[in-house]
Design an enzyme around this catalytic site. Structure first.
Site, PDB file in Angstrom:
ATOM      1  N   GLY A 217       0.496   1.203 -16.348  1.00 55.99           N
ATOM      2  CA  GLY A 217       0.221   2.260 -15.387  1.00 55.99           C
ATOM      3  C   GLY A 217       0.275   3.599 -16.089  1.00 55.99           C
TER       4      GLY A 217
ATOM      5  N   GLU B 288       2.724   1.465 -12.519  1.00 56.07           N
ATOM      6  CA  GLU B 288       3.242   0.324 -13.270  1.00 56.07           C
ATOM      7  C   GLU B 288       3.445  -0.876 -12.338  1.00 56.07           C
ATOM      8  OE1 GLU B 288       3.581   0.016 -16.486  1.00 56.07           O
ATOM      9  OE2 GLU B 288       3.879   2.019 -17.314  1.00 56.07           O
TER      10      GLU B 288
END
Length: 151
Positions: A8, A45
């Site tokens: 991410g 993430e």
């Protein structure tokens, strides 16, 4: 066995963000990415892992998730997440994504492997590029509605 690589990114925290995913099983290979106009790195993430697991159509699969996110891995592997659930996520961030994660996590046999970010791991580097590209593509940004509404 399915290998799931995730990353991410967020430019600013909060700021524009994105995630990148690689799914690999034998000869099968798939990449996923999306960008959001305002979000956080931790949300991206976690969303990367969720989107990767959601892309697996057959339940009960053995999945190894490779991530550079201590936030995600430690929450699961150290049992923090179960404590957060018991306390109704009181004072914790991202309950919307964690509840979504649990739904898809429970239908597979998942284990996590931490990889050091920006250390030359080919799949992690590719996921990073996918996440950053998605975070910079303003024309394709989506709204991270839960984040933007303060949930």
């Amino acid at each position: 066995m399915i290998e799931l690589y995730t990353d991410g990114a967020s430019s600013g925290n909060p700021g524009p963000g994105g995630y990148g995913v690689i799914l690999r099983s034998g000869p099968h290979y798939k990449e996923l990415s999306e960008g959001f106009r305002k979000t956080t790195n931790n949300r991206m993430e976690l969303l990367a892992v969720i989107k990767g697991l959601e892309a697996i159509k057959k339940p009960g699969q053995e999945v190894i998730v490779y991530s550079d996110s201590k936030y995600v891995i430690d929450a699961v592997e150290k049992g923090w997440l179960h404590g957060w659930v018991k306390k109704g996520f009181a004072g914790k961030k991202n309950p919307d994504l964690w509840m979504r994660f649990l739904q898809v996590y429970r239908i597979h046999k998942v284990r996590f492997v931490w990889v050091k970010g920006h250390a030359g791991h080919p799949e992690n580097e590719r996921c990073d590029r996918l996440a950053v590209q998605a975070s910079q593509n303003a024309a394709a940004w989506k709204a991270d509605v839960a984040f933007e509404s303060g949930l």
